[in-house]
Scaffold this active site. Structure first.
Site, PDB file in Angstrom:
ATOM      1  N   PHE A   1      29.655  -4.804   1.159  1.00  0.00           N
ATOM      2  CA  PHE A   1      29.457  -3.567   2.302  1.00  0.00           C
ATOM      3  C   PHE A   1      29.201  -2.373   2.538  1.00  0.00           C
ATOM      4  O   PHE A   1      28.997  -1.873   3.504  1.00  0.00           O
ATOM      5  CB  PHE A   1      31.023  -3.366   2.834  1.00  0.00           C
TER       6      PHE A   1
ATOM      7  N   THR B   1      28.573 -13.905  -0.833  1.00  0.00           N
ATOM      8  CA  THR B   1      27.788 -13.493   0.301  1.00  0.00           C
ATOM      9  C   THR B   1      27.345 -15.210   0.382  1.00  0.00           C
ATOM     10  O   THR B   1      26.683 -15.809   1.273  1.00  0.00           O
ATOM     11  CB  THR B   1      26.655 -13.029   0.149  1.00  0.00           C
TER      12      THR B   1
ATOM     13  N   GLY C   1      19.002  -9.884   0.920  1.00  0.00           N
ATOM     14  CA  GLY C   1      19.636 -11.081  -0.066  1.00  0.00           C
ATOM     15  C   GLY C   1      18.638 -11.709  -0.189  1.00  0.00           C
ATOM     16  O   GLY C   1      17.960 -12.522  -1.170  1.00  0.00           O
ATOM     17  N   ALA C   2      19.020 -12.756   0.450  1.00  0.00           N
ATOM     18  CA  ALA C   2      18.734 -14.603   0.918  1.00  0.00           C
ATOM     19  C   ALA C   2      17.211 -14.634   0.679  1.00  0.00           C
ATOM     20  O   ALA C   2      17.122 -15.487  -0.144  1.00  0.00           O
ATOM     21  CB  ALA C   2      19.877 -14.788   1.416  1.00  0.00           C
TER      22      ALA C   2
ATOM     23  N   ARG D   1      15.198 -20.215   8.507  1.00  0.00           N
ATOM     24  CA  ARG D   1      16.126 -21.465   7.958  1.00  0.00           C
ATOM     25  C   ARG D   1      17.420 -20.760   8.310  1.00  0.00           C
ATOM     26  O   ARG D   1      17.783 -19.649   6.927  1.00  0.00           O
ATOM     27  CB  ARG D   1      15.316 -21.834   6.877  1.00  0.00           C
TER      28      ARG D   1
ATOM     29  N   THR E   1      27.785 -21.173   3.479  1.00  0.00           N
ATOM     30  CA  THR E   1      28.292 -19.938   3.199  1.00  0.00           C
ATOM     31  C   THR E   1      27.076 -18.888   4.889  1.00  0.00           C
ATOM     32  O   THR E   1      28.000 -17.803   4.828  1.00  0.00           O
ATOM     33  CB  THR E   1      27.177 -19.446   1.893  1.00  0.00           C
TER      34      THR E   1
ATOM     35  N   LYS F   1      15.194 -15.041   7.131  1.00  0.00           N
ATOM     36  CA  LYS F   1      15.591 -14.621   7.355  1.00  0.00           C
ATOM     37  C   LYS F   1      16.729 -13.677   7.453  1.00  0.00           C
ATOM     38  O   LYS F   1      17.765 -14.953   6.992  1.00  0.00           O
ATOM     39  CB  LYS F   1      15.078 -13.464   9.289  1.00  0.00           C
TER      40      LYS F   1
ATOM     41  N   GLU G   1      24.814  -9.596   8.136  1.00  0.00           N
ATOM     42  CA  GLU G   1      25.118  -8.701   8.690  1.00  0.00           C
ATOM     43  C   GLU G   1      24.881  -9.038  10.500  1.00  0.00           C
ATOM     44  O   GLU G   1      26.052  -8.063  11.221  1.00  0.00           O
ATOM     45  CB  GLU G   1      24.732  -7.397   8.888  1.00  0.00           C
TER      46      GLU G   1
HETATM   47 MO1  MOS Z   1      24.242  -3.046   3.887  1.00  0.00          MO
HETATM   48  S1  MOS Z   1      25.964  -1.744   4.309  1.00  0.00           S
HETATM   49  O1  MOS Z   1      22.740  -2.327   3.114  1.00  0.00           O
HETATM   50  O2  MOS Z   1      25.563  -3.333   2.024  1.00  0.00           O
END
Ligand code: MOS
Length: 733
Positions: free
Chosen positions: A244, A472, A513-514, A617, A623, A690, A694
């Site tokens: 987080f 995640t 990340g993804a 996508r 998840t 995308k 968050e």
């Molecule tokens: Mo996030 S709050 O950029 O891990």
């Protein structure tokens, strides 16, 4: 043997749609799930390492001043005590130094209450904790009455501003307008796994098991702090119990464990207590926000103002980017966006769960609700009328954007249009019932990412990158992408993450990340496909991979045969490029909530909540849904319960545990509905995905605030909306 793709233009090939496997997008179970539920997926502190010594951090009992001396002898005779280590590198701002100086260095300057400044190392955790409590030290602390703790009591400095046209005039000329000031309180990241590290030093190489979001970057931070070459460090972060934002950078436990291991020549484990986590790691700044919205008679925004006051320690760069979505979400040619930072001595403010949008969208969407009321316009209709054609400041085109679909489909699925739009229309016993909505938006980020994909001689596939899975679903989506690209069953793919010996991933943060690491795996797989095609003597485009076989040019061969004993290993690199500058890119959505407010106690309970989201996508429907549900859960926290409280007298964190800092618990969270809207965003990434991590946090607390008003007629301007505040704002019966 590698392939690099720089994202200079949209990738409209949509290749993943043409692959035979159809694993991408499916709600595949997590490959790491069985290990997690069986307790076989160790967190950083859980590795069993011989001869490990235990370290406990010692923290400052004052907010500003200097530790002038540390009396090591005060604890040297105690059972099990091995050493006291103190070093300026333990304090908040990582500083350069060398590892071989004397163990105790003073003076140490302290900038916030609870700042770690020393590590006591002993044979057992209990001995270390006991000695850490007994350690004597001298300090010179500033008089707390002279230390600024309150952001509104100091002069703030401008951090970021966009000014365009004449907002004051737009406000004066507007057919309808609102000018509202909100307050939001600080947040703790509150990850389940406390910050922890085990460091081992073999005389040349440091190996660190730590709980981190970005080993690819943390290795650089740690190398700088310890004055080591990156090649002499290996960070392992295979399973992370939530971050987080609090684990984006290395914090004191990792630096302390490393220094201690190097000095003592034996492995050292440091685990922060829950209280230390609350006192020490990044906080989300409290905010004061002024929203000015000017609209014409039809509700179209002509002027848009969003000014925020946030705080941080002196000299820290980060300022909660409250206006991040305000920059692109709604129109209004007369604009003013401003962020000011107050320098105060609460701990370091940094990224916590969607920095910017999480708190910026909830206030904006509450202000939009008041504007809709003035216009006597349905709140959904107000948003629909304010979807701009181009970025209101830069003029850039938007990449794919599902805002309208999210608003319409979300409203339909929730049953929005049946609800009364005036407050106090519905009561059940002593509960007022109301509904409220909000738009969701979060910028789309990507980062450079590298991964290696190996097709082994036995037909299995290995994916390696130092990317993390912080809960995640990274293990899942990388498995699915490799399985589809190479035509094998997911069970044949092994994803190995969180090890800096692997190619550098993008890390987990900012919802990048993804899309980023998924793209690197996709690119590596394209290179593997090309090698397979060459062996088969066909063009890659004519290659069909499925069920572990390769077909093309009238031939068919087993992948295992083509891979041979050596296997085929390729590295894929994804680089952000011009596309990131040519488009305004974000994920969008809409929230709808139903809230009950007790007319006597002011207690608010969320009874239903639905989020409709478009984020390119969908890589894994299960998840991704979980990410959305997690985000919406944090919305309930931000709306109703979460506030990080500081003592106004001495600046210490008052509620530094999960009993007193109220994250929503099971009883607070009703069934949450998630509607995922199919989308391909070719400008966003080569896999048309995308960020989603968050998105579910960005705006939903505003939907809850609006539902509170619709239920009982109480407009509140402070988050969280606790019963005392609701009671105070509730109109007389
Ligand atoms: Mo996030 S709050 O950029 O891990």
């Amino acid at each position: 043997m590698s392939k690099t793709l720089e994202m200079n233009e949209p990738d409209t090939r949509n290749r993943l749609d043409d692959m035979a496997g159809r694993n991408v997008g499916a709600p595949m179970d997590r490959p790491d799930g069985p290990a997690k539920v069986a307790g076989a997926a160790p967190y950083a502190a859980e590795y069993v390492i011989d001869n490990v010594a235990e370290g406990v951090l010692v923290t400052a009992p004052f907010a500003r001043g200097t530790i002038t001396s540390i009396d090591e002898r005060s604890i040297t005779g105690m059972d099990g005590v091995i050493a006291v280590i103190s070093d300026e590198r333990l304090t908040a701002r990582p500083a350069q130094g060398t590892a071989n100086e004397t163990p105790v260095q003073t003076p140490l300057s302290i900038a916030y209450f609870g700042q770690p400044f020393a590590l006591v190392v002993a044979e057992t955790f209990e001995q270390a904790r006991n000695a850490a409590k007994a350690l004597k030290f001298d300090y010179s602390a500033d008089d707390p009455s002279e230390i600024p703790f309150d952001p509104e009591a100091v002069e703030a400095e401008e951090n970021d501003a966009t000014r365009q046209g004449d907002l004051d005039k737009a406000m004066a000329d507007a057919a309808h307008s609102v000018d509202i000031t909100y307050y939001t309180e600080g947040h703790a990241s509150a990850a389940m796994e406390p910050h922890a590290a085990i460091a081992e030093w073999d005389g040349e190489r440091l190996t660190v098991h730590a709980s981190l979001q970005m080993p690819n970057y943390n290795i650089t931070e740690l190398a700088d702090s310890l004055n080591l070459e990156e090649d002499n460090i290996r960070i392992l972060s295979r399973y992370v119990g939530g971050g987080f934002g609090s684990k984006l950078g290395v914090s004191q436990e990792t630096v302390a464990a490393s220094i201690a291991a190097m000095k003592l020549g034996r492995p050292v484990r440091v685990v922060m207590s829950r209280q230390q986590v609350f006192q020490t790691v990044m906080r989300r700044s409290e905010t004061k926000q002024r929203l000015r919205l000017a609209a014409d008679k039809d509700g179209r925004l002509t002027g848009f103002g969003h000014e925020a006051l946030v705080s941080n320690l002196p000299e820290e760069d980060f300022a909660e980017p409250v206006t991040q979505a305000s920059a692109f979400l709604y129109p209004g040619k007369d604009r003013e966006l401003l962020i000011e930072v107050a320098r105060i001595h609460r701990m370091t403010a940094g990224s916590v769960r969607a920095p910017g949008e999480a708190v910026g969208m909830q206030t904006l969407e509450a202000a939009m609700d008041e504007l809709a009321e003035k216009l006597e316009l349905d709140p959904v209709e107000l948003r629909l009328r304010n979807i701009p054609d181009e970025h209101p400041a830069s003029g850039l085109p938007y990449s794919s954007r599902k805002m309208e679909e999210a608003l319409k489909q979300g409203a339909e699925a929730f049953g929005w249009h049946s609800g009364p739009r005036k407050p106090r229309q519905k009561r059940e016993g002593e509960w007022w019932i109301g509904t409220g909505m909000a738009t969701a938006a979060r910028i789309h980020n990507v980062g450079e990412a590298e991964a290696r994909v190996t097709l082994n001689g036995d037909g299995t596939v290995l994916v390696e990158t130092d990317m993390t899975d912080i809960g995640t679903g990274t293990y899942s989506i990388l498995t699915q992408i490799a399985a589809d690209m190479l035509g094998v069953e997911p069970a044949k793919v092994l994803v190995d993450l969180g090890d800096t010996n692997h190619p550098r991933g993008p890390g987990s943060g900012g919802s990048w990340g993804a899309a980023s690491s998924g793209s690197s795996v996709f690119i590596a797989c394209e290179a593997v496909r090309k090698a397979i095609a060459e062996k088969l003597g066909v063009e890659e485009a004519d290659l069909e991979l499925s069920g572990g076989t390769a077909k093309g040019g009238g031939q068919e061969k087993l992948l295992s045969e083509l891979a041979g004993n050596e296997g085929i290993a390729k590295t894929g690199t994804f680089k952000p490029g011009d596309a990131q500058d040519d488009y305004a890119m974000a994920s969008y959505g809409a929230f709808f909530s139903e809230v009950a407010v007790n007319r006597w106690t002011g207690e608010a309970r969320v009874r239903r909540m639905l989020g409709a989201f478009g984020f390119g996508r969908v890589l894994n429907a299960k998840t991704a849904r979980s990410q959305c549900i997690g985000g919406m859960t944090w919305c309930i926290g931000a709306a109703l319960t979460e506030s990080l409280l500081f003592d106004p007298v001495d600046g210490h964190v008052v509620n530094c545990d999960l009993a007193e800092y109220h994250v929503p618990v099971h009883r607070d969270v009703p069934h949450l509905d998630v509607l995922m809207i199919e989308e391909r965003d070719p400008a966003a990434s080569p896999i048309q995905a995308k960020g989603v991590g968050e998105l579910g946090i960005c705006g939903g607390a505003g939907a809850i605030a609006n539902a509170i008003y619709n239920a009982c007629g109480a407009r509140l301007y402070e988050f969280p909306m606790t019963p005392d505040r609701i009671i105070a704002a509730m109109p007389e019966d």
